[in-house]
Design a protein around this motif. Sequence first.
Motif, short mmCIF file in Angstrom:
data_model
loop_
_atom_site.label_atom_id
_atom_site.label_comp_id
_atom_site.label_asym_id
_atom_site.label_seq_id
_atom_site.Cartn_x
_atom_site.Cartn_y
_atom_site.Cartn_z
N THR B 85 -62.52 15.12 3.85
CA THR B 85 -64.21 15.66 2.67
C THR B 85 -64.65 14.66 2.01
O THR B 85 -63.31 14.87 1.66
CB THR B 85 -64.57 16.70 3.32
OG1 THR B 85 -65.36 17.10 1.55
CG2 THR B 85 -63.55 17.40 1.57
N GLY B 86 -66.12 14.60 2.14
CA GLY B 86 -65.87 13.12 1.03
C GLY B 86 -66.58 14.85 -0.44
O GLY B 86 -66.92 13.93 -1.45
N PHE B 87 -67.10 15.07 -0.26
CA PHE B 87 -67.61 16.60 -1.04
C PHE B 87 -66.50 17.69 -1.14
O PHE B 87 -67.05 19.03 -1.36
CB PHE B 87 -68.71 16.69 -1.33
CG PHE B 87 -69.51 15.57 -1.20
CD1 PHE B 87 -70.15 14.92 -1.96
CD2 PHE B 87 -69.73 14.73 0.17
CE1 PHE B 87 -71.38 13.99 -1.53
CE2 PHE B 87 -70.67 13.61 0.33
CZ PHE B 87 -71.46 13.35 -1.03
N ALA B 88 -65.75 17.52 -2.05
CA ALA B 88 -64.08 18.06 -1.87
C ALA B 88 -64.43 19.43 -2.99
O ALA B 88 -65.21 19.11 -4.04
CB ALA B 88 -63.24 18.15 -2.37
N PHE B 104 -55.95 19.61 4.00
CA PHE B 104 -56.76 18.50 3.63
C PHE B 104 -56.70 18.05 2.83
O PHE B 104 -56.16 17.48 1.66
CB PHE B 104 -57.15 20.43 2.90
CG PHE B 104 -58.79 20.20 1.93
CD1 PHE B 104 -59.97 20.76 2.65
CD2 PHE B 104 -59.05 19.89 0.62
CE1 PHE B 104 -61.33 20.82 1.69
CE2 PHE B 104 -60.36 19.97 -0.57
CZ PHE B 104 -61.71 20.45 0.73
N LEU B 105 -57.81 16.55 3.32
CA LEU B 105 -57.46 15.74 2.68
C LEU B 105 -58.59 14.92 2.09
O LEU B 105 -59.59 15.17 3.13
CB LEU B 105 -57.23 14.80 3.94
CG LEU B 105 -55.97 14.93 4.49
CD1 LEU B 105 -55.63 12.91 5.51
CD2 LEU B 105 -54.91 15.02 3.36
N ALA B 106 -58.96 15.68 0.79
CA ALA B 106 -60.13 14.61 0.20
C ALA B 106 -60.11 12.64 0.16
O ALA B 106 -59.24 12.10 0.19
CB ALA B 106 -60.16 14.80 -1.37
N LYS B 107 -61.62 12.48 0.52
CA LYS B 107 -61.94 11.11 0.90
C LYS B 107 -62.21 10.42 -0.77
O LYS B 107 -62.20 11.34 -1.19
CB LYS B 107 -63.21 10.85 1.34
CG LYS B 107 -63.40 10.94 2.74
CD LYS B 107 -65.03 10.80 3.55
CE LYS B 107 -64.43 11.73 5.17
NZ LYS B 107 -65.40 11.46 5.13
N PRO B 108 -61.97 9.60 -1.55
CA PRO B 108 -61.90 8.40 -0.57
C PRO B 108 -59.46 8.72 -0.08
O PRO B 108 -58.92 9.10 -1.26
CB PRO B 108 -61.41 6.99 -1.05
CG PRO B 108 -61.50 7.50 -2.40
CD PRO B 108 -61.95 8.46 -2.33
N PHE B 109 -59.17 8.26 1.13
CA PHE B 109 -57.94 8.22 1.36
C PHE B 109 -57.03 6.98 2.36
O PHE B 109 -58.06 6.91 3.01
CB PHE B 109 -56.79 9.34 2.09
CG PHE B 109 -58.04 9.67 3.23
CD1 PHE B 109 -58.18 9.40 4.53
CD2 PHE B 109 -59.04 10.67 3.25
CE1 PHE B 109 -58.18 9.36 5.86
CE2 PHE B 109 -59.62 10.56 4.58
CZ PHE B 109 -58.95 10.50 5.67
#
Lengths: 283, 130
Positions: B85-88, B104-109
């Motif tokens: 997600t880009g809007f965590a 659950f991976l927040a962007k940026p990664f």
Amino acid sequence: MKIIVAVDSNPYSGHVAHEVGKLAVNTWADITIMGVLSPLEDTAKARETLEQQLVKYRRIILDSYTSDSCPYNKDAVEQWEQTEDGYSMAATGGGLKQLQLVIAKGAAAQEILLYNQNSESDLIVISCDKDLGCSWQSGKVPMKVATEATCSVLVVKETKDPEQVVCCLDHDHVTQYSLEMINQLVTLYGAELKIVGISDSDSLKENIEQKMQQLLEYYNNLKLTPWLEVVDGATMPSFISKESQKNLVALWVGPTSFLNRFFPKKRISSFISDSPSSVLLLR
Amino acid sequence: MGTSEQINILLLDDEPIVSKRLKPALERKGYYVESFIRSIDALTRFHEREFDLVITDLKMEGIDGMEFLTEVKKLKPQTEVIVITGFATMETAKESFQQGVLDFLAKPFKLKEMQDAVAKAVKRIQERKD
């Protein structure tokens, strides 16, 4: 997302732990809290004090989770171990995500930059005083980290949450990575987004307008409506200075950035030092 | 089409640049990947074919990622899900895990972070298959 939180013994580092706590609650990032011992102060007492501080900052981040859904191992006990590459580390594993403590020995800025390079983190969060200047080795550490890191750096000041995130983007190099970092901070602070293009000639203005239109489409697709503004390059420093009074300013400072013309390293350092609000340097 | 040994991944993100970056990186690791930019298309495909792992964005037009993953878990509870997600937010993170997502991976990664998350999912899938 992988974050390094660089701290020292000044009170503003406690504030940065609270800020990272908020970011952690949203993003469930892998976090390393990093302190650096100067070789001159590497005594058992100094090491113990720094260990205790890092443990305290870890606790602040964990306490940001008010519910039981915490991705880190809240019950882990910090066991300090010496790693092969010379770090003292407390890897409090067992959770879905990492929240580890690291102590390096050496010159603070160099050690933070080196650790970042090896760990391939996405963001370094570092703090300095909200007033002019910075106590961390007369500001040298945050400034050097901010200007020389290969990833984005958020320099946190002890101020209230920003009303707007003001992004000064290089029209030639608006990366997905930068936009994603901006989007997380806009979400974190519940702030409005302002995108600023910089012009210094008529031909350039066309390019910027085209890029701004693309960005507007990108955000409209995400059902967001950012403010857009084009600023003349010559007035850029005063514009940024004004915006930083109550907004978080984000500058794209990649190695090939067109913004380097208006914001060379020295000017970025002064800007960070003088800014009453937090500053995000994007790469 | 993938073989029975191959791990089948459905990748859903409405930003084409995300799939463009992730799909080849996952294929290089030997996974079979189908990517989608519209959640309705991804859901239709999920009804047609079995996937071991779903990687989905949250903020999307039409059926959003949360609805999508709820549907995935309802249809095939054993399917592993990784949310990006880009809007965590705290709420989306919490809800994702209540729905049973694996990560659950927040962007940026970086690609490595995604590859590690996928490797963790694959380990779990293979343990179940064995």
